[in-house]
Design an enzyme around this catalytic site. Structure first.
Site, PDB file in Angstrom:
ATOM      1  CG  ASP A 105      68.066  68.278  39.276  1.00 22.91           C
ATOM      2  OD1 ASP A 105      67.966  67.326  40.068  1.00 22.91           O
ATOM      3  OD2 ASP A 105      68.176  69.461  39.648  1.00 22.91           O
ATOM      4  CG  ASP A 144      67.816  68.976  46.233  1.00 21.23           C
ATOM      5  OD1 ASP A 144      68.977  69.143  45.792  1.00 21.23           O
ATOM      6  OD2 ASP A 144      66.814  68.907  45.498  1.00 21.23           O
TER       7      ASP A 144
END
Length: 725
Positions: free
Chosen positions: A522, A458
């Site tokens: 997301d 990430d």
């Protein structure tokens, strides 16, 4: 000097050198082998203009009369005088093609300015073009480079421009406009690719669509600051291109030093955007390292994934995670990924980043008990990391404040200013060799000591005021991150890496040279995902894009969707789940199990076939799918994105099939075996073919189509298509 003509897959790139500099005189439809004397292309000279024809070169430059955006901007300082060598006049030194005739290297130089540029062009067998430049300082003093752009000409009948934009949880949404005179520019100053970055910039003929019209499209393969632009001059000529967006003094070349641009990838299609997509897919799938079926390894398959984030968030306890692993294995999951919260001090997002040690208070025996259970159940184990970030509340930040990025030469402990926090975190300075080595060693140790097959990597913030030793350093940070990926891949070649950046903020072909998958967003809301995935897949094949079944109640939007709609949406990607599946009802689990079985049965097709996006008049109805290259089978989804303007969707054509073959079309999901079947349609009587299927030729299915059932808004129908002979 003779012209150079690169040809492949219906595309020609023609370069001429009659002016003394390299000029792309054609990029587009295949010209065939026979070419005229290119002197016939010499343009007229209008009134109130230069007395010689203006050349729009491979490197557009003011010294040739180009009044648009120049390819090279920069200068050098000599004897205390700034601004020298501001306007180079590049001329061709050499131009050579590769043995296969698909590539070329062209060297142009200007001895007076002390600059030389080598340009590399490669037209791949599937029609995708690569263009990059390398500028070398051949002078005796330092040269400060402001910009080196890669551009391609587009013709005057390209009158519309389509690009993509977005934000967090709404990445890759299209916007469209007429091409007008002037320079259209999209700047990305995020220090990463950016949620609003355009994955694709496409110029096309009037009303070009998914399946029709001529299109010239580019993608810039860079994960840092950048600009993409279309430069339209008063004389009618246009240049479509991109460049790295450099900070003040960020790239200063010493004598003999060089700077190479990121690659500009480009595709031409005479049958709409799907043709551009096909060129990108063929390139991706031709790479030996491609994560999915390739010409080198047709048996390589993408495993079914379960990610724990929306199941447990930061609540890491062994027993519930073991239960979740058991539940996943029962459904047929093949890869179990433990998300954020496993390392020291990480009970929420305020602390711990940078301390890449398993938290002994949460995991007294390490990750071993969970990994062993996951492996014993026949699943791979994956782990979330965010190596480029640091919390101030961490051991590494306390020990090494000088490793934290900021605009000042001093560390924040010594009075230097830090950038504003983003999600309570800062950037580690990977341009600092000690910081880079620390991160490499921690990840290398983690992968060596544990059976980890996959890293979800990430990157959750923009690189604002990003500096090293008081100077801007996004360029060096991006290259250092690339080196980190490369070093870990070399040390652990079997470990797959996903590029996640608070969703889809680092999705580009620069990062995808080093990773095996991206997280497109997301947002797991199936309705939002329909648009996000369609346009992400304009460039990226579905096997490289994670697509998960989220909870019934969406974490990011609050919407509630039936399991069949969520499952059908996720099927057209690298399929997985991000949901506490222990909470699923028996009916939801039954449908989810059927969806997993469908994915396993069709993933070879989904991850190797031709992407098809139908052109439909109704904006709230979509039909998309994948067709095998041999035309033997297909898998399509009909999707109601909202309420339709008409009572019935009517007959909808299914494009992309072999017109001469006969096909059987049947509904695969939902069916009478799925509890949410009744919620999917709003009709008294379904179309006749829905119950038993339909048989028709590919030509009939494309030109006449089938009457679709009346889908409720935010529902979908999965269609299996198989040739009968």
């Amino acid at each position: 000097m003779d012209s150079l003509h690169l040809r492949s897959a219906g595309t020609s790139l023609l370069l001429a050198f009659g002016s003394g500099e390299a000029e792309i005189v054609h990029w587009g439809a295949d010209l065939g082998e026979a070419l005229p004397d290119l002197a016939v292309l010499t343009p007229p000279i209008p009134h109130s203009a230069l007395d010689v024809p203006v050349v729009a070169g491979l490197l557009p430059q003011a010294s040739s009369g180009w009044l648009g955006r120049p390819a090279v901007r920069g200068s050098r300082t000599g004897d205390g005088v700034p601004g020298l060598s501001f306007s180079p006049a590049f001329r061709v030194v050499s131009a050579e093609s590769t043995l296969d005739g698909l590539g070329a290297r062209i060297v142009q130089s200007d001895p007076e300015s002390g600059l030389s540029v080598a340009s590399d062009l490669l037209l791949h067998e599937g029609g995708l073009l690569e263009l990059s430049h390398e500028l070398t300082n051949t002078g005796t003093t330092a040269y400060s480079l402001d910009e080196l752009g890669a551009v391609l000409p587009v013709p005057g009948d390209a009158v519309e421009l389509l690009d993509l934009t977005g934000r967090w949880c709404r990445e890759n949404h299209p916007q469209r406009q007429a091409i007008r005179q002037g320079t259209w520019v999209r700047s990305g100053r995020h220090g990463r690719t950016g949620h609003d970055s355009s994955l694709l910039v496409a110029a096309g003929t009037s009303a070009f669509s998914n399946r029709a019209g001529r299109v010239w499209a580019v993608h810039f393969g860079w994960s840092g600051n950048h600009e993409q632009y279309l430069d339209t001059l008063a004389d009618g000529r246009r240049m479509l291109g991109a460049s790295e967006l450099l900070g003040s003094g960020e790239v200063v070349l010493a004598p003999g030093a060089s700077y190479r641009t990121p690659v500009l990838y480009a595709a031409y299609s005479d049958h709409g955007l799907d043709g551009v997509t096909d060129a990108f897919y063929r390139w991706f799938r031709g790479r030996p390292q491609h994560a999915g079926p390739t010409a080198h390894n047709a048996a390589r398959q993408r495993p079914v994934v379960l990610n724990t984030w929306e199941a447990v968030y930061f609540d890491h306890r062994l027993e519930p995670l073991l239960d979740l692993a058991d539940s996943a294995a029962e459904l047929g999951v093949e890869r179990f990924v433990l998300d954020d919260g496993w390392f020291r001090g990480r009970r929420d997002d305020h602390a711990g980043l940078g301390d890449w040690y398993v938290d002994e208070t949460v995991w007294p025996e390490g990750l071993t008990p969970l990994i062993e259970r996951v492996n014993a159940l026949g699943m791979e184990f994956g782990l979330w990391v965010e190596p480029e970030m640091v919390n101030l509340d961490s051991d590494v930040a306390r020990a090494h404040p000088e490793w934290i990025v900021g605009p000042a030469a001093k560390s924040h402990k010594d009075g230097g200013r830090l950038p504003l926090e983003w999600r309570h975190q800062h950037m580690l300075d990977l341009a600092n060799p000690e910081a880079w080595q620390y991160i490499f060693e921690r990840l290398d140790t983690l992968l060596t000591e544990n059976s980890i097959a996959y890293l979800k990597w990430d990157q959750n913030r923009d690189l604002t005021e990003h500096g090293h030793a008081g100077r801007p350093s996004v360029h060096e940070q991006t290259l250092a991150a690339y080196r980190l990926f490369d070093a870990l891949k070399a040390a652990h070649p079997r470990v797959e890496i996903e590029s996640c950046s608070s969703g889809g903020a680092r999705v580009d072909l620069g990062i995808l040279q080093r990773t095996d998958r991206v997280w497109a967003s997301d947002c797991n809301d199936a309705l939002e995902r329909q648009t996000i995935q369609r346009w992400t897949q304009a460039v990226l094949p579905p096997e490289l894009m994670g697509a998960h079944v989220g909870p019934t109640h969406s974490h990011t939007t609050g919407r509630i969707h039936d399991i069949s709609f969520r499952a059908i949406t996720a099927l057209f990607g690298h399929f997985g789940m991000e949901w506490d599946i222990r909470q699923a009802t028996p009916a939801e689990r039954a449908t989810l199990q059927r969806a997993i079985a469908l994915y396993k049965a069709h993933r070879g097709l989904l991850h190797s076939g031709v992407r098809v996006n139908a052109d439909l008049a109704e904006p709230n109805l979509a039909l998309h799918g994948v067709v095998a290259h041999d035309g033997a089978s297909g898998l399509f989804a009909a999707v109601a994105l909202g309420t339709l303007s008409a009572e019935m969707p009517g007959r909808v054509g299914i494009p992309g099939l072999d017109p001469e073959r006969t096909y059987r079309v049947r509904a695969a999901l939902p069916t009478s075996d799925d509890a949410d079947l009744a919620n999917t349609f709003t009709q008294v009587v379904p179309p006749v073919w829905l119950a038993e299927g339909a048989t028709a030729s590919g030509r009939f299915l494309a030109k006449v189509g089938l009457p679709l059932p009346v889908l409720r808004p935010e529902h979908a129908l999965l269609l299996e298509i198989a040739a009968t002979e």
